[in-house]
Every structure is written in C-alpha cells, then in structure tokens.
Enzyme design. Structure first.
Site, PDB file in Angstrom:
ATOM      1  N   ILE A 141      -2.832  31.585-120.704  1.00  0.00           N
ATOM      2  CA  ILE A 141      -2.898  30.158-120.322  1.00  0.00           C
ATOM      3  C   ILE A 141      -4.351  29.694-120.374  1.00  0.00           C
ATOM      4  CG2 ILE A 141      -2.458  28.474-118.485  1.00  0.00           C
ATOM      5  CD1 ILE A 141      -0.196  30.239-117.473  1.00  0.00           C
ATOM      6  N   ASP A 184     -13.801  35.651-116.260  1.00  0.00           N
ATOM      7  CA  ASP A 184     -12.790  36.622-116.707  1.00  0.00           C
ATOM      8  C   ASP A 184     -13.487  37.940-116.993  1.00  0.00           C
ATOM      9  OD1 ASP A 184     -10.470  37.901-117.996  1.00  0.00           O
ATOM     10  OD2 ASP A 184      -9.704  35.854-118.101  1.00  0.00           O
ATOM     11  N   TYR A 238       5.593  44.895-111.370  1.00  0.00           N
ATOM     12  CA  TYR A 238       5.871  44.427-110.003  1.00  0.00           C
ATOM     13  C   TYR A 238       6.506  45.524-109.160  1.00  0.00           C
ATOM     14  CZ  TYR A 238       5.480  39.883-112.423  1.00  0.00           C
ATOM     15  OH  TYR A 238       5.078  38.825-113.200  1.00  0.00           O
ATOM     16  N   ARG A 258      10.624  44.381-107.251  1.00  0.00           N
ATOM     17  CA  ARG A 258      10.490  43.295-108.216  1.00  0.00           C
ATOM     18  C   ARG A 258       9.928  42.032-107.545  1.00  0.00           C
ATOM     19  NH1 ARG A 258      12.332  40.477-112.965  1.00  0.00           N
ATOM     20  NH2 ARG A 258      11.436  38.440-112.646  1.00  0.00           N
ATOM     21  N   TYR A 283       5.856  40.281-106.523  1.00  0.00           N
ATOM     22  CA  TYR A 283       5.093  39.241-107.237  1.00  0.00           C
ATOM     23  C   TYR A 283       5.452  37.859-106.701  1.00  0.00           C
ATOM     24  CZ  TYR A 283       3.687  36.324-111.241  1.00  0.00           C
ATOM     25  OH  TYR A 283       3.154  35.354-112.057  1.00  0.00           O
ATOM     26  N   ARG A 309       5.896  40.601-121.189  1.00  0.00           N
ATOM     27  CA  ARG A 309       7.106  39.805-120.959  1.00  0.00           C
ATOM     28  C   ARG A 309       8.015  39.839-122.190  1.00  0.00           C
ATOM     29  NH1 ARG A 309       5.389  34.248-119.952  1.00  0.00           N
ATOM     30  NH2 ARG A 309       3.787  34.769-121.468  1.00  0.00           N
ATOM     31  N   ASP A 317      16.891  41.277-111.121  1.00  0.00           N
ATOM     32  CA  ASP A 317      16.563  40.181-112.042  1.00  0.00           C
ATOM     33  C   ASP A 317      16.806  38.815-111.406  1.00  0.00           C
ATOM     34  OD1 ASP A 317      15.686  39.055-114.359  1.00  0.00           O
ATOM     35  OD2 ASP A 317      17.217  39.949-115.639  1.00  0.00           O
ATOM     36  N   ARG A 377      16.820  30.315-114.462  1.00  0.00           N
ATOM     37  CA  ARG A 377      15.714  29.448-114.019  1.00  0.00           C
ATOM     38  C   ARG A 377      15.829  28.115-114.725  1.00  0.00           C
ATOM     39  NH1 ARG A 377      10.996  33.597-114.928  1.00  0.00           N
ATOM     40  NH2 ARG A 377      11.491  35.101-113.304  1.00  0.00           N
TER      41      ARG A 377
END
Ligand code: UDP
Length: 366
Positions: free
Chosen positions: A12, A32, A85, A160, A163, A211, A314, A318
């Site tokens: 991003i 960074d 996670y 999970r 996060y 991901r 899971d 969304r």
C-alpha cells in the site's frame, strides 16, 4: 502538506507514495526497513526516506521530531500475512498492536491527524455464519457496516484472530485518544487490496505464504497447482489498489471533511468465492498471454489445518456497505475484478513469463 508515512515501502505504501509525490505541494517523510518497492522514488526531491525501525527507542524519538512538524501521520506499518497469525501470534500482536501504541500516543501528544490502515478482518465472521443452516439471512447478518456491525472473533486458541484482535485494539486505542484527548483520526478498513507489487510471489520473489492472490499467481507461473483451502468456499471482495489509493487520497486531501470516521474501503461489485477467483485467474492468464494451456491450470483442494497449521479459522464472507463512504468521500471504486486480474497478470508476466514458458516447455519434453 507535510506527511509522515510508516511502512512507506510496503504494498500500500509504495502506491500511496507515488500518488502523494505526484501532488506538487506534498512533502513525504517515509519510514521503512526495506526499500525494494520504492527504488524509483528514492531520489525524489520531496521524499525523505528513513530506512529504520520505529520500534527502537532512539528511532521513536526521531520519528516524534518528524511527527511534531507534520500535517498527517499515515500509519501503515504492520504484519499482514494470514499464515503468520496462528503460527507467530506474538509477532502478530507486537507488530499490529504494541508497536503502534507509541505512534498513536505521539500523534495524540502533538494533535496530528492520524490515518490508520486497520483491516476488514476486525469484523471476524459474519452474524449469518452462526445462523442455523437454511435460514434466510437478513442484510445485517452479512453486510458489514462500519458504524453498526458487531465484531465476532473466535476463541483464543484459534490464533487466526490475533491479527484481527490486535488491529481492533489499535482502533480502540485511537478512538479512546480521540474521545479523551481530541486526537483527530481516520480509520480505514481495507477489503483485500491487490495489484502490482502485492506482498511477494513465493518461490519467485521470496519464501513463505503470502495472501491468496500472490499464492495463486505464483503457482500458475511456476506450473504448480493453485491450492484451494477448505474447498474455496470463503468469499472476499477483491479491491484494486488504485481504487484504494483514491480513497486514501480523498481523506488526506480534505481532512477537515473526513476526519473522525471509520471507512470500509472495498469494492462490493467484486465479491467472489476463492474457487471463482482461481477460475477467473486462469482465464486472465489465457487472455493476457494468448496461451490456452492456462485454461485448465490445475486447482487442488487442501484443508485449512494442513495449509495453515492448527489454530486457523476462516472469515466466511466480507461484503460491506460502503454507502456512507461513497457519500462522504465522493469515491466510487472503478476497477472490475477482470480489470484488476488483467493488470496483475500483465505486471507479473512481464517479469516471470519467460521462466514460466521455459518450465512449460521442459514439462512437455519430460
Ligand atoms: N486461500 C486459498 N489458497 C491460498 C491462500 C489462501 O484458498 O493459497 C484462502 C484462505 O483460506 C481464505 C482466502 O483464500 O479463505 C483469503 O485468504 P488471504 O490469505 O488472502 O487473507 P484473508 O482474506 O483471509 O485475510
């Protein structure tokens, strides 16, 4: 405008930097550890790059000097990889909550507007996922609304959710500072942003489990099966990084209008199951490369436990309500899933197409 960006060279961050520096009146100080995604920007006269970790006390003091002069602090720094996670929960809590605490506090001390990229995962599972099978669901049981939807995370042993919980606690800390000390803020909840420079392609640009889309793209390029976790029934709304950056820019450019709200940033028109995503990616590879071999690229199923290890659970779906965001920001996501996938395939084919072709030819000879 003087803007501080933590995590400025992540996926991003690198896109945001490009857009911010394209504005004539913006100076950026970016933090960074890694600079690979922003190498073309490093010589930009209005970018000051600090290649340092903001978790060290000395660096925090330095960051605070930057923040004291700033019009915005954009806090993107995070660890966002579902495979970590449940396997590295301490790192997940540190990177997504504890390391953010001094940053929130310094924004609050100086009254500098804080833009925080949280996650759509703060919602956890939908209310509808707990309804008896076959029940017709009401909209509020599936649609995620930034102002009203409750957040449903699983038990502690299902790590999970570390996060989601860490990000949620950072949101709550920011909101508490707003309430008690007047910290101006904007909280953005990203819904599965993808595009060029996303995460890394495992086996080609790094090792590990990023991901879903970089996993799938890398599998196709390397001639390996795409792995569908638990049948690929989970649903996500896939959002172009360009639409996402449009929303962030709208907030940054007009803080007086957009401060002190929570924003779902995603494209509800792009909702797909993970199986559909794999199938559409095959089509995009065939379309963009002209090679029909991609149409039947193998897809195999794997259980969540085998893929991610114990403690994985899971998010079922969304899908969000963005009417409030659209009205407030005058922002409308433009990129269809097909356009997004075409851009991603085009970008990675230019980099790894030759090795994909060579591997395919060797397979045929073998
Ligand atoms: N997933 C998959 N294959 C992969 C990686 C992920 O089927 O190689 C699934 C994962 O189980 C989840 C969805 O894709 O249902 C999205 O996963 P991602 O890692 O992108 O992050 P999330 O959206 O869950 O935060």
């Amino acid at each position: 405008m003087n803007i501080i960006v933590t995590g400025c060279a992540g996926f991003i961050g690198s896109h945001l930097l490009e857009r911010l520096l394209a504005q004539p009146d913006v100076r950026v100080t970016g933090w960074d550890l890694d600079d690979r995604r922003i190498i073309p920007l490093l010589d930009h006269p209005r970018l000051t790059f600090r290649q340092a970790s903001y978790t060290e006390p000395a660096a925090l003091a330095w960051l605070e000097q930057d923040v004291a002069q700033a019009d915005w602090l954009v806090h993107l720094g995070a660890v966002c990889q579902p495979a970590r996670y449940n396997t590295e929960p301490l790192l997940t809590i540190h990177a997504n909550f504890l390391d953010s605490v001094p940053i929130v506090e310094m924004a609050s001390r100086h009254g500098v507007p804080l833009l925080f990229t949280s996650t759509s995962e703060v919602y956890g599972r939908t209310l509808g996922s707990y309804a008896p099978a076959g029940q017709v669901l009401a909209p509020h049981q599936t649609l995620l609304d930034a102002a009203t939807t409750p957040m449903l995370l699983g038990p502690i042993q299902h790590q999970r959710w570390t996060y989601a919980c860490a990000k949620q606690l950072t949101e709550r800390l920011i909101y508490a500072h707003h309430h008690d000390r007047g910290l101006p803020f904007a909280i953005v909840r990203p819904f599965n942003f993808f595009g060029p420079r996303m995460d890394y392609l495992p086996g080609l640009e790094g090792e590990g489990t990023p991901r879903v889309l970089p996993m799938f793209v890398s599998a196709v390029l390397r001639g390996e099966p795409m792995q569908l976790v638990d049948g690929g029934h989970a649903r996500r709304t896939i959002t172009s990084i360009h639409d996402a950056i449009d929303a962030l820019m709208a907030i940054i450019e007009r803080p007086q209008a957009f401060l002190n709200h929570f924003y779902n940033i995603g494209n509800p028109a792009n909702e797909v199951s993970m199986r559909e995503l794999a199938e559409q990616l095959r089509l995009a590879f065939a379309r963009m490369t002209g090679e029909a071999r991609f149409l039947d690229h193998p897809i195999e199923e794997v259980s969540g436990g085998a893929f991610y290890g114990p403690g994985y659970e899971d998010c079922d779906r969304r899908i969000m309500d963005i009417t409030q965001e659209q009205a407030r920001l005058a922002w409308f996501p433009q990129h269809s899933l097909q356009a997004l996938l075409d851009e991603v395939v085009d970008y990675y084919w230019a980099r790894f197409g030759d090795s994909s072709r060579r591997a395919a030819t060797e397979d045929v000879r073998a």
